[in-house]
Each structure stands twice: as C-alpha cells, then as structure tokens.
Write an enzyme that holds these catalytic residues in place. Structure first.
Site, PDB file in Angstrom:
ATOM      1  N   ALA A 139     -14.884  54.946  19.753  1.00 20.60           N
ATOM      2  CA  ALA A 139     -13.683  55.185  20.567  1.00 20.60           C
ATOM      3  C   ALA A 139     -12.421  54.759  19.820  1.00 20.60           C
ATOM      4  CB  ALA A 139     -13.800  54.427  21.893  1.00 20.60           C
ATOM      5  N   LYS A 149      -2.601  54.965   9.366  1.00 23.34           N
ATOM      6  CA  LYS A 149      -2.436  56.217  10.112  1.00 23.34           C
ATOM      7  C   LYS A 149      -1.556  56.066  11.348  1.00 23.34           C
ATOM      8  CE  LYS A 149      -6.710  58.480   8.620  1.00 23.34           C
ATOM      9  NZ  LYS A 149      -7.917  59.191   9.048  1.00 23.34           N
ATOM     10  N   ARG A 179     -19.594  50.906  21.923  1.00 24.58           N
ATOM     11  CA  ARG A 179     -20.173  49.578  22.159  1.00 24.58           C
ATOM     12  C   ARG A 179     -19.519  48.917  23.363  1.00 24.58           C
ATOM     13  NH1 ARG A 179     -19.652  46.561  16.897  1.00 24.58           N
ATOM     14  NH2 ARG A 179     -17.547  46.308  17.678  1.00 24.58           N
TER      15      ARG A 179
END
Length: 274
Positions: A126, A65, A150
């Site tokens: 994230a 991507k 985390r």
C-alpha cells in the site's frame, strides 16, 4: 545535445542511463543521460541547477518521488493518482510531473500476453509502488482490484483514495478465502528476501504472479509462486524498461522498441551472476 538525469539515493546501481542511451541510439536522438546522487536537503536545489544548466527532463527514483511532486507546477492525472512523480518535464517556466511506473507494468504484462480486462487482481502493498500502478490497471477494466497489506488499515486507506467500487482492501488472512487471476507484489519484501504472509490457496494453475523486483535469479516470492503451481511468473525488469520507454516518449515524442533493450539487460544481469 539535450541533457537528462536520473535522481536517486542510492543511484550507482541505476540502469536508466544504459536504457536511455540504447533508446537514443535506436531512435537516432541526440541526448545525454546521466545519474545524480542527491540527498533530501539538496534535491530541490540540484533540480533547479540542472534546469538552469539547460536540462530538459529528469527521472526520479527512491526516495525523491514525493518530493519531486511537490516541486511541480503541473501534474498528470496518473501522477496525481500515484501521489508521486518519476518523470519531470522542464519547459521555460514550468515543471511538469508524470508517473510512468503503472504504464510500464501494464505494458510488460501485455507483452507477456497477460489479459487484465475482467480479471481479478491482487495488489500486494500500500506504499508508493502500489499507488503508482492503480490508475493504469483500472484503465484496463479489470473485474476487481484487491489491495492487501501487512497493515490492513493502510490498504483500506489506499482503496478509499479511489472512488471506483472495483477497488477493495483485505487482510493477508483473508487471502485464504479467494483466488486471483493476477497477483502483483508491490512490497519491498523481495529486497530483503522475505515472503509476504500470502495464503498459497489464493494461487491456482491459472494465476499469473508478478514481482516488481528483478535480479539474475527469481525472487523468493516468484520461487514460492512457482512452487504453488502459478501459471506464469514475471519479474520487474520489463516494467523498468517499460517505464523508461514511456518517459523517453514523453520527452522525445518517439516511442522506442523495448525488446532488444530488455534482452541486453537480461543478458547483463545473468552474466553478472556467473
């Protein structure tokens, strides 16, 4: 007949060809949609060859991507915000990149009658999956989007990418100090049957829990949410169909119906588990 592809590695498991062929039959569009296994070294050359062969567009899944984004001459605002592209549109001289993941998520939540306006949303993760949904979530005018990861620093960095004051970042330990209307799992934890370090006290009987992962059975995360009395748990199959529907609309200017396609995929998933 217009040709489309989905690129990924791995790609054998991709349901995109099935989804787009069902969309095509439903809307009477003459298209051929296939899947292509590639490597990072081969990806750009493979896309260029497909364009030369008359390809009109492509979907891109992991791990390409961000690489796809680098190839684009033009990017939509949601692709820029996501920092990744999952939909490529080929015209005579340009490659345009879009990201339909967030639209797929938001529409799936709406299809489940989940209100986002003025609600407090916890976004877990994230990475690219989390990045890709923030702008469409913001467009629904929530009260707050809280990012937890985390590594708290990564959550803070992601929040800082957006100038909107509604977006903040916290640590998993801090989830014990708040409750949320909607909790979205954009981590890869469910793929390895792991649970994030989320405090159970942040989930109430009014909380909707969403996992981007889908399967024949509920993910460990969604089972955990059910155990802690979440109002509703939803897996990511509708998001998959929703992002595909948005890509199809971008390419064909026809908006397909998703209900029958989703029902068929759900039936196939459950049948495969028997």
């Amino acid at each position: 007949m217009d040709k489309f592809l989905v690129y990924g590695n791995p790609i054998a498991q991709s349901k995109s060809p099935i989804i787009h062929q069902m969309f095509a039959q439903q809307t009477k569009q003459a298209i051929h949609y296939d899947k292509c296994l590639s490597t990072s070294a081969e990806f750009e050359e493979s896309v260029n060859k497909f364009i030369l062969a008359g390809g009109k567009g492509a979907n891109v899944t992991a791990p390409f991507k961000e690489q796809a984004m680098q190839m684009c001459d033009q990017l939509t605002e949601r692709a820029k915000a996501a920092g990744a592209v999952n939909t490529l549109i080929f015209s005579e001289r340009t490659i345009k990149g879009d990201n339909t993941d967030g639209v797929g998520l938001v529409n799936d939540l709406k299809n489940h009658q989940v209100q986002l306006t003025n609600k407090t949303i916890l976004l877990m993760g994230a990475g690219g999956a989390a990045r890709g949904v923030i702008l469409p979530l913001l467009a629904e005018n929530p009260k707050q989007i809280v990012i937890v990861n985390r590594t708290t620093e990564k959550a803070e960095q992601l929040a800082a990418r957006f100038t909107d004051q509604k977006i903040t970042a916290i640590s998993y330990a801090e989830t014990a100090k708040a409750t949320f209307d909607v909790v979205i799992n954009a981590t890869s934890a469910s793929l390895s049957a792991n649970l994030p370090d989320l405090s159970s006290t942040c989930i109430t009987t009014n909380t909707v829990c969403y996992d981007m992962v889908y399967g024949a059975k509920l993910s460990p995360f969604l089972n955990w949410c059910k155990k802690h009395k979440a109002r509703l748990v939803i897996d990511g199959l509708g998001m998959l169909v929703g992002q595909a529907a948005e890509s199809f609309y971008i390419w064909r200017n026809v908006r397909p119906q998703q209900t029958q396609v989703l029902a068929k995929l759900r039936s196939q998933l459950q049948g495969a588990d028997k």
